[in-house]
Design a protein around this motif. Structure first.
Motif, PDB file in Angstrom:
ATOM      1  N   LYS A 446      -0.205  -2.999  -8.161  1.00 50.14           N
ATOM      2  CA  LYS A 446      -0.794  -3.788  -7.074  1.00 50.14           C
ATOM      3  C   LYS A 446      -2.087  -4.453  -7.514  1.00 50.14           C
ATOM      4  CE  LYS A 446      -2.121  -3.437  -2.199  1.00 50.14           C
ATOM      5  NZ  LYS A 446      -2.208  -2.545  -1.018  1.00 50.14           N
ATOM      6  N   GLN A 450      -2.876  -8.471  -7.745  1.00 49.76           N
ATOM      7  CA  GLN A 450      -4.003  -9.050  -7.020  1.00 49.76           C
ATOM      8  C   GLN A 450      -4.896  -9.860  -7.955  1.00 49.76           C
ATOM      9  OE1 GLN A 450      -5.646  -5.492  -5.301  1.00 49.76           O
ATOM     10  NE2 GLN A 450      -4.542  -5.741  -3.361  1.00 49.76           N
ATOM     11  N   GLY A 454      -0.729 -12.881  -7.826  1.00 49.56           N
ATOM     12  CA  GLY A 454       0.702 -12.735  -7.586  1.00 49.56           C
ATOM     13  C   GLY A 454       1.572 -13.225  -8.728  1.00 49.56           C
ATOM     14  N   ARG A 478      10.567  -2.119  -2.787  1.00 52.52           N
ATOM     15  CA  ARG A 478      11.208  -2.783  -1.652  1.00 52.52           C
ATOM     16  C   ARG A 478      12.348  -1.930  -1.100  1.00 52.52           C
ATOM     17  NH1 ARG A 478      10.051  -7.611  -4.625  1.00 52.52           N
ATOM     18  NH2 ARG A 478      12.035  -7.479  -5.738  1.00 52.52           N
ATOM     19  N   PRO A 483       7.201  -2.216   0.103  1.00 48.48           N
ATOM     20  CA  PRO A 483       6.965  -3.348  -0.799  1.00 48.48           C
ATOM     21  C   PRO A 483       5.483  -3.587  -1.031  1.00 48.48           C
ATOM     22  CG  PRO A 483       7.523  -4.138   1.388  1.00 48.48           C
ATOM     23  CD  PRO A 483       7.720  -2.644   1.410  1.00 48.48           C
ATOM     24  N   GLU A 485       2.681  -6.156  -1.119  1.00 55.58           N
ATOM     25  CA  GLU A 485       2.394  -7.480  -0.600  1.00 55.58           C
ATOM     26  C   GLU A 485       1.100  -7.979  -1.231  1.00 55.58           C
ATOM     27  OE1 GLU A 485       4.492  -9.010   1.144  1.00 55.58           O
ATOM     28  OE2 GLU A 485       5.802  -7.401   1.849  1.00 55.58           O
ATOM     29  N   VAL A 486       1.186  -9.090  -1.967  1.00 55.43           N
ATOM     30  CA  VAL A 486      -0.006  -9.628  -2.628  1.00 55.43           C
ATOM     31  C   VAL A 486      -0.209 -11.106  -2.302  1.00 55.43           C
ATOM     32  CG1 VAL A 486       0.040  -7.974  -4.514  1.00 55.43           C
ATOM     33  CG2 VAL A 486       1.354 -10.095  -4.698  1.00 55.43           C
ATOM     34  N   GLY A 487       0.426 -11.561  -1.260  1.00 60.41           N
ATOM     35  CA  GLY A 487       0.285 -12.965  -0.905  1.00 60.41           C
ATOM     36  C   GLY A 487       1.307 -13.815  -1.641  1.00 60.41           C
ATOM     37  N   GLU A 489       3.299 -15.834  -4.282  1.00 60.21           N
ATOM     38  CA  GLU A 489       3.480 -15.652  -5.724  1.00 60.21           C
ATOM     39  C   GLU A 489       3.287 -16.985  -6.415  1.00 60.21           C
ATOM     40  OE1 GLU A 489       7.266 -14.730  -8.361  1.00 60.21           O
ATOM     41  OE2 GLU A 489       6.718 -13.066  -7.058  1.00 60.21           O
TER      42      GLU A 489
END
Length: 492
Positions: A446, A450, A454, A478, A483, A485-487, A489
């Motif tokens: 993650k 970040q 992404g 997932r 999942p 979530e990093v915004g 991609e």
């Protein structure tokens, strides 16, 4: 490496028919030509593995045509055939590029000898071409005096002389490939090819072709026929490195090859039989992959005939200094730098470090330290650049953090950068509970995503893993309903 297509260029019907019968009985695809003009026309339409070429033909000299064959993109092996042999003629043909020379009349057993020699020669050429890109990947033998390494050597000595499939497991950098090479070196197949295929480094679209080869025109870009790694490793040993990364759609085909020792090239329908010993490595828990449905259970048991586990370096601290001395001698010799060993604080620093990257990290650390060490001096803890494990030693050497570059002018470490500039992955939660390895791994992924906005390719580079491995981990999260979530991609 089997021949498949033979061109017979012979004007005498009896000799031509005899050759055709011999090769046809041995399951070759045979084409014939009575003249050089007919042979030229055939060669413009298709390629051949072997050409049986008569020296005297109605429309020219076969030896001169030999020079034309040498210019073909897929150059066939050429055997010159003549009823008027002489030493001078044979020498002249061999110098012109002929693979062999045979006199009329000949027997089927003579043709069998030519076929066997040609197959071995073709395989040698292909293997040498493949291995030329893999030189320098591995040196030396297994080093270590710890009880776990002694046990590992005993296992290798026990299983190496057999043809049993071996599954070698262990963390990244522990030396799994070196164990595989030691198994090969101690096996009866050590005079035959040792072929490696990195399952994690090959595109999913190409891995089947890498394994089994392909026929000309099998897909866009397949301009020539190509032998796969199984075929190149025939009579030898094939290493499936990081076997857990094999796509699901290929696992069934791999299982068939391991069981039946036969396959077809991509785009082909001819069954090719091979005799190959299989070694496989994995840094994953394959059994957990089986439980998740990501790896076939029958394939797992077919690979796990004889399991061998390579322990991490932190579990065999007795081996750290012997390995360090070995790498020091190697790189001092490689770079032509005379060093006098390690300082006491350097040895203490190595013994106090956990080595998460295992033997590979130790090797890279020693290589860097040799470059940083002045001629005729001992490698210092500063040159090692390991994370801080204490303050200034009694000898005044600074134990530097690995993120801090060495200052050649000052011979001291510059001030460390603020922690905010190099965020670390937490190993405990807000309540002080120690996180599990899986939780730390997820946090590291993650954080990397970040930091790269992404971009999975850049994140994989930061993490030191393949893009496929990263994709698999993200899919696992997932599937588990957790999942990352990093915004948006920004790239693959």
């Amino acid at each position: 490496m089997s021949f498949e297509k033979v061109l017979i260029v012979e004007d005498e019907p009896v000799v031509r028919n005899l050759q055709t019968e011999i090769f046809t009985r041995r399951k070759f695809a045979v084409s014939t030509a009575e003249t050089l003009a007919q042979a030229e026309a055939l060669l413009t339409r298709e390629s051949f593995d072997l050409v049986m070429l008569d020296i005297r033909l109605p429309d020219g000299d076969g030896q001169q045509f030999l020079e034309r064959l040498a210019t073909l993109p897929e150059r066939p092996l050429v055997v010159m055939v003549t009823g008027y042999g002489s030493i001078e003629s044979a020498v002249s043909c061999m110098r012109a590029g002929a693979f062999d020379y045979v006199l009329k009349p000949f027997t089927p057993s003579q043709i069998d000898i030519i076929i066997k020699k040609g197959q071995s020669y073709r395989q040698l050429l292909q293997v040498n071409k493949l291995l030329s890109d893999q030189q320098g990947e591995d040196e030396g033998s297994i080093i270590g005096k710890s009880p776990t390494m002694l046990r590992l050597r005993q296992l290798i000595e026990r299983v190496a002389p057999t043809d049993a499939t071996v599954l070698i497991t262990g963390e990244n950098g522990t030396g799994k490939e070196m164990v595989a090479r030691e198994l090969y070196r101690r096996s009866p197949r050590r005079q035959n090819p040792f072929i490696k295929v990195n399952c994690a480094a090959i595109s999913e679209n190409l891995i089947e072709s890498e394994f089994f080869g392909h026929e000309r025109g099998a897909f866009t870009g397949a301009t020539d026929r190509r032998e796969g790694r199984f075929e190149l490793a025939n009579q030898g040993t094939l290493l499936l490195d990081e076997v857990s990364e094999i796509p699901a759609n290929l696992q069934a085909k791999l299982l068939r090859v391991l069981q039946e020792r036969e396959f077809e090239r991509v785009g082909g329908n001819r069954t090719i039989k091979v005799n190959v010993r299989i070694l496989a490595t994995s840094n994953r828990d394959l059994l957990s992959y089986v439980e998740k449905g990501a790896f076939r259970q029958d394939l797992y048991y077919r690979l796990n005939v004889f399991p061998v586990h390579v322990p991490p370096l932190r579990e065999r601290a007795e081996d750290i200094l012997p390995l360090a001395d070995h790498f020091l001698a190697r790189f001092a010799r490689k770079f032509g730098i005379k060093v006098t060993g390690f300082s006491e604080s350097a040895r203490n620093a190595m013994l106090g470090y956990r080595w998460p990257g295992n033997v590979r990290e130790l090797q890279n650390t020693i290589e860097r330290s040799v470059i940083l060490t002045e001629e005729g001096r001992a490698v210092s803890a500063a040159a090692l650049g390991l994370p801080l494990v204490g303050s200034i030693t009694s000898s005044g050497e600074a134990l530097l953090n690995s993120s801090v570059p060495f200052d050649f002018e000052q011979k001291t470490a510059p001030a460390a950068t603020p922690a905010a500039e190099a965020p670390a992955v937490a190993t405990t939660d807000a309540q002080g509970r120690v996180l599990t390895i899986a939780e730390v791994e997820k946090q590291a992924i993650k954080t990397a995503l970040q930091q790269t906005g992404g971009n999975r390719t850049k994140a994989a580079e930061l993490l030191g893993i393949s893009i496929r491995t990263l994709r698999n981990k993200l899919q696992e999260y997932r599937d588990a309903g957790e999942p990352i979530e990093v915004g948006a991609e920004t790239g693959e």
